[in-house]
Design a protein around this motif. Sequence first.
Motif, PDB file in Angstrom:
ATOM      1  N   ILE A   1     -29.020  37.162 -19.048  1.00  0.00           N
ATOM      2  CA  ILE A   1     -30.465  37.110 -18.782  1.00  0.00           C
ATOM      3  C   ILE A   1     -31.144  36.203 -19.811  1.00  0.00           C
ATOM      4  O   ILE A   1     -32.017  35.396 -19.460  1.00  0.00           O
ATOM      5  N   GLU A   2     -30.712  36.305 -21.069  1.00  0.00           N
ATOM      6  CA  GLU A   2     -31.269  35.424 -22.102  1.00  0.00           C
ATOM      7  C   GLU A   2     -30.951  33.962 -21.795  1.00  0.00           C
ATOM      8  O   GLU A   2     -31.792  33.084 -22.003  1.00  0.00           O
ATOM      9  N   ARG A   3     -29.747  33.711 -21.264  1.00  0.00           N
ATOM     10  CA  ARG A   3     -29.384  32.334 -20.909  1.00  0.00           C
ATOM     11  C   ARG A   3     -30.259  31.820 -19.772  1.00  0.00           C
ATOM     12  O   ARG A   3     -30.623  30.642 -19.766  1.00  0.00           O
ATOM     13  N   ILE A   4     -30.567  32.677 -18.801  1.00  0.00           N
ATOM     14  CA  ILE A   4     -31.473  32.273 -17.721  1.00  0.00           C
ATOM     15  C   ILE A   4     -32.816  31.862 -18.317  1.00  0.00           C
ATOM     16  O   ILE A   4     -33.382  30.837 -17.945  1.00  0.00           O
ATOM     17  N   ASP A   5     -33.302  32.660 -19.269  1.00  0.00           N
ATOM     18  CA  ASP A   5     -34.568  32.329 -19.934  1.00  0.00           C
ATOM     19  C   ASP A   5     -34.480  30.976 -20.648  1.00  0.00           C
ATOM     20  O   ASP A   5     -35.436  30.196 -20.637  1.00  0.00           O
ATOM     21  N   GLN A   6     -33.319  30.685 -21.247  1.00  0.00           N
ATOM     22  CA  GLN A   6     -33.129  29.392 -21.909  1.00  0.00           C
ATOM     23  C   GLN A   6     -33.178  28.249 -20.893  1.00  0.00           C
ATOM     24  O   GLN A   6     -33.766  27.197 -21.164  1.00  0.00           O
ATOM     25  N   VAL A   7     -32.556  28.459 -19.735  1.00  0.00           N
ATOM     26  CA  VAL A   7     -32.576  27.440 -18.678  1.00  0.00           C
ATOM     27  C   VAL A   7     -34.015  27.211 -18.209  1.00  0.00           C
ATOM     28  O   VAL A   7     -34.448  26.070 -18.040  1.00  0.00           O
ATOM     29  N   VAL A   8     -34.741  28.294 -18.018  1.00  0.00           N
ATOM     30  CA  VAL A   8     -36.143  28.200 -17.587  1.00  0.00           C
ATOM     31  C   VAL A   8     -36.954  27.395 -18.599  1.00  0.00           C
ATOM     32  O   VAL A   8     -37.715  26.500 -18.220  1.00  0.00           O
ATOM     33  N   ASP A   9     -36.774  27.703 -19.886  1.00  0.00           N
ATOM     34  CA  ASP A   9     -37.508  26.974 -20.925  1.00  0.00           C
ATOM     35  C   ASP A   9     -37.086  25.503 -20.981  1.00  0.00           C
ATOM     36  O   ASP A   9     -37.933  24.613 -21.074  1.00  0.00           O
ATOM     37  N   LEU A  10     -35.777  25.274 -20.922  1.00  0.00           N
ATOM     38  CA  LEU A  10     -35.229  23.921 -21.007  1.00  0.00           C
ATOM     39  C   LEU A  10     -35.764  23.027 -19.894  1.00  0.00           C
ATOM     40  O   LEU A  10     -36.135  21.876 -20.129  1.00  0.00           O
ATOM     41  N   LEU A  11     -35.815  23.563 -18.685  1.00  0.00           N
ATOM     42  CA  LEU A  11     -36.236  22.775 -17.521  1.00  0.00           C
ATOM     43  C   LEU A  11     -37.727  22.937 -17.205  1.00  0.00           C
ATOM     44  O   LEU A  11     -38.216  22.372 -16.229  1.00  0.00           O
ATOM     45  N   GLU A  12     -38.413  23.746 -18.014  1.00  0.00           N
ATOM     46  CA  GLU A  12     -39.837  24.009 -17.823  1.00  0.00           C
ATOM     47  C   GLU A  12     -40.125  24.513 -16.410  1.00  0.00           C
ATOM     48  O   GLU A  12     -40.971  23.987 -15.687  1.00  0.00           O
ATOM     49  N   LEU A  13     -39.394  25.570 -16.045  1.00  0.00           N
ATOM     50  CA  LEU A  13     -39.529  26.182 -14.721  1.00  0.00           C
ATOM     51  C   LEU A  13     -40.308  27.480 -14.811  1.00  0.00           C
ATOM     52  O   LEU A  13     -40.469  28.050 -15.891  1.00  0.00           O
ATOM     53  N   LYS A  14     -40.742  27.955 -13.677  1.00  0.00           N
ATOM     54  CA  LYS A  14     -41.336  29.285 -13.566  1.00  0.00           C
ATOM     55  C   LYS A  14     -40.571  29.991 -12.456  1.00  0.00           C
ATOM     56  O   LYS A  14     -40.586  29.546 -11.300  1.00  0.00           O
ATOM     57  N   LEU A  15     -39.862  31.071 -12.831  1.00  0.00           N
ATOM     58  CA  LEU A  15     -39.073  31.796 -11.838  1.00  0.00           C
ATOM     59  C   LEU A  15     -39.969  32.372 -10.745  1.00  0.00           C
ATOM     60  O   LEU A  15     -41.109  32.758 -11.009  1.00  0.00           O
ATOM     61  N   LYS A  16     -39.427  32.432  -9.551  1.00  0.00           N
ATOM     62  CA  LYS A  16     -40.126  33.038  -8.420  1.00  0.00           C
ATOM     63  C   LYS A  16     -39.888  34.545  -8.455  1.00  0.00           C
ATOM     64  O   LYS A  16     -38.835  35.011  -8.870  1.00  0.00           O
ATOM     65  N   ARG A  17     -40.857  35.283  -8.015  1.00  0.00           N
ATOM     66  CA  ARG A  17     -40.722  36.748  -7.967  1.00  0.00           C
ATOM     67  C   ARG A  17     -40.061  37.120  -6.643  1.00  0.00           C
ATOM     68  O   ARG A  17     -40.745  37.325  -5.640  1.00  0.00           O
ATOM     69  N   ILE A  18     -38.738  37.162  -6.670  1.00  0.00           N
ATOM     70  CA  ILE A  18     -37.980  37.544  -5.485  1.00  0.00           C
ATOM     71  C   ILE A  18     -37.005  38.640  -5.872  1.00  0.00           C
ATOM     72  O   ILE A  18     -36.715  38.849  -7.057  1.00  0.00           O
ATOM     73  N   LYS A  19     -36.512  39.333  -4.879  1.00  0.00           N
ATOM     74  CA  LYS A  19     -35.522  40.377  -5.108  1.00  0.00           C
ATOM     75  C   LYS A  19     -34.197  39.921  -4.527  1.00  0.00           C
ATOM     76  O   LYS A  19     -34.134  39.480  -3.384  1.00  0.00           O
ATOM     77  N   CYS A  20     -33.153  40.023  -5.326  1.00  0.00           N
ATOM     78  CA  CYS A  20     -31.818  39.670  -4.849  1.00  0.00           C
ATOM     79  C   CYS A  20     -31.325  40.817  -3.961  1.00  0.00           C
ATOM     80  O   CYS A  20     -30.861  41.848  -4.451  1.00  0.00           O
ATOM     81  N   VAL A  21     -31.450  40.626  -2.652  1.00  0.00           N
ATOM     82  CA  VAL A  21     -31.077  41.691  -1.716  1.00  0.00           C
ATOM     83  C   VAL A  21     -29.564  41.875  -1.656  1.00  0.00           C
ATOM     84  O   VAL A  21     -29.083  42.983  -1.388  1.00  0.00           O
ATOM     85  N   ALA A  22     -28.817  40.832  -1.924  1.00  0.00           N
ATOM     86  CA  ALA A  22     -27.356  40.972  -1.947  1.00  0.00           C
ATOM     87  C   ALA A  22     -26.947  41.906  -3.080  1.00  0.00           C
ATOM     88  O   ALA A  22     -26.137  42.826  -2.881  1.00  0.00           O
ATOM     89  N   MET A  23     -27.493  41.703  -4.274  1.00  0.00           N
ATOM     90  CA  MET A  23     -27.156  42.574  -5.403  1.00  0.00           C
ATOM     91  C   MET A  23     -27.650  43.986  -5.144  1.00  0.00           C
ATOM     92  O   MET A  23     -26.966  44.960  -5.489  1.00  0.00           O
ATOM     93  N   GLU A  24     -28.801  44.097  -4.516  1.00  0.00           N
ATOM     94  CA  GLU A  24     -29.325  45.416  -4.187  1.00  0.00           C
ATOM     95  C   GLU A  24     -28.312  46.181  -3.330  1.00  0.00           C
ATOM     96  O   GLU A  24     -28.031  47.356  -3.577  1.00  0.00           O
ATOM     97  N   GLY A  25     -27.736  45.518  -2.339  1.00  0.00           N
ATOM     98  CA  GLY A  25     -26.738  46.146  -1.482  1.00  0.00           C
ATOM     99  C   GLY A  25     -25.466  46.479  -2.234  1.00  0.00           C
ATOM    100  O   GLY A  25     -24.876  47.552  -2.041  1.00  0.00           O
TER     101      GLY A  25
END
Length: 174
Positions: free
Chosen positions: A55-79
């Motif tokens: 999760i920390e690495r995802i945050d690093q990728v977001v910062d590195l690429l200057e992205l804003k994650l979308k608020r979605i739910k991973c339905v596959a993981m939920e299942g």
Amino acid sequence: MAVKTLEDLFLHALSDMASGEKQLTKALPKLAKAATNPALKNAFTAHLGETQGQIERIDQVVDLLELKLKRIKCVAMEGLVEEGAEVIEEIDAGPVRDAGLINAAQKVEHYEIASRGTLCALGRQLGYTEAVKLLKQTLDEEKSTDEKLSMIAQGGANEEADDAPAARKGKKAA
């Protein structure tokens, strides 16, 4: 979220990955508590720490690429998480449940391997070299976790389940 470009697809996949990892941080302690095999308990506990790092690495990728994650739910993981919960609810504690937990956990790992591999490929195509290095670390961890689970199963956990009295009930004498 409208996906029209590879950048959109990358962001969607990264957002999905973030959601899945967060769901997994809630499920892994439950899996560890439900397991009776000490190696399996340890594997779930160790993977929780890895997942938090992912999760920390995802945050690093977001910062590195200057992205804003979308608020979605991973339905596959939920299942997949729900499948693990069903194993806990429907199978008594012991070796058979442990075999079911390994099965459920390996389904999660295989999903994560496929998702992370695709995300790395998209990142390479987009020229996100530094982000891909971070994502590849996560991919390598997922592959390693899958191998550990296989070793636990092959190292006796599945054999113990096969030797359990309830498992013997349905076997015919040779």
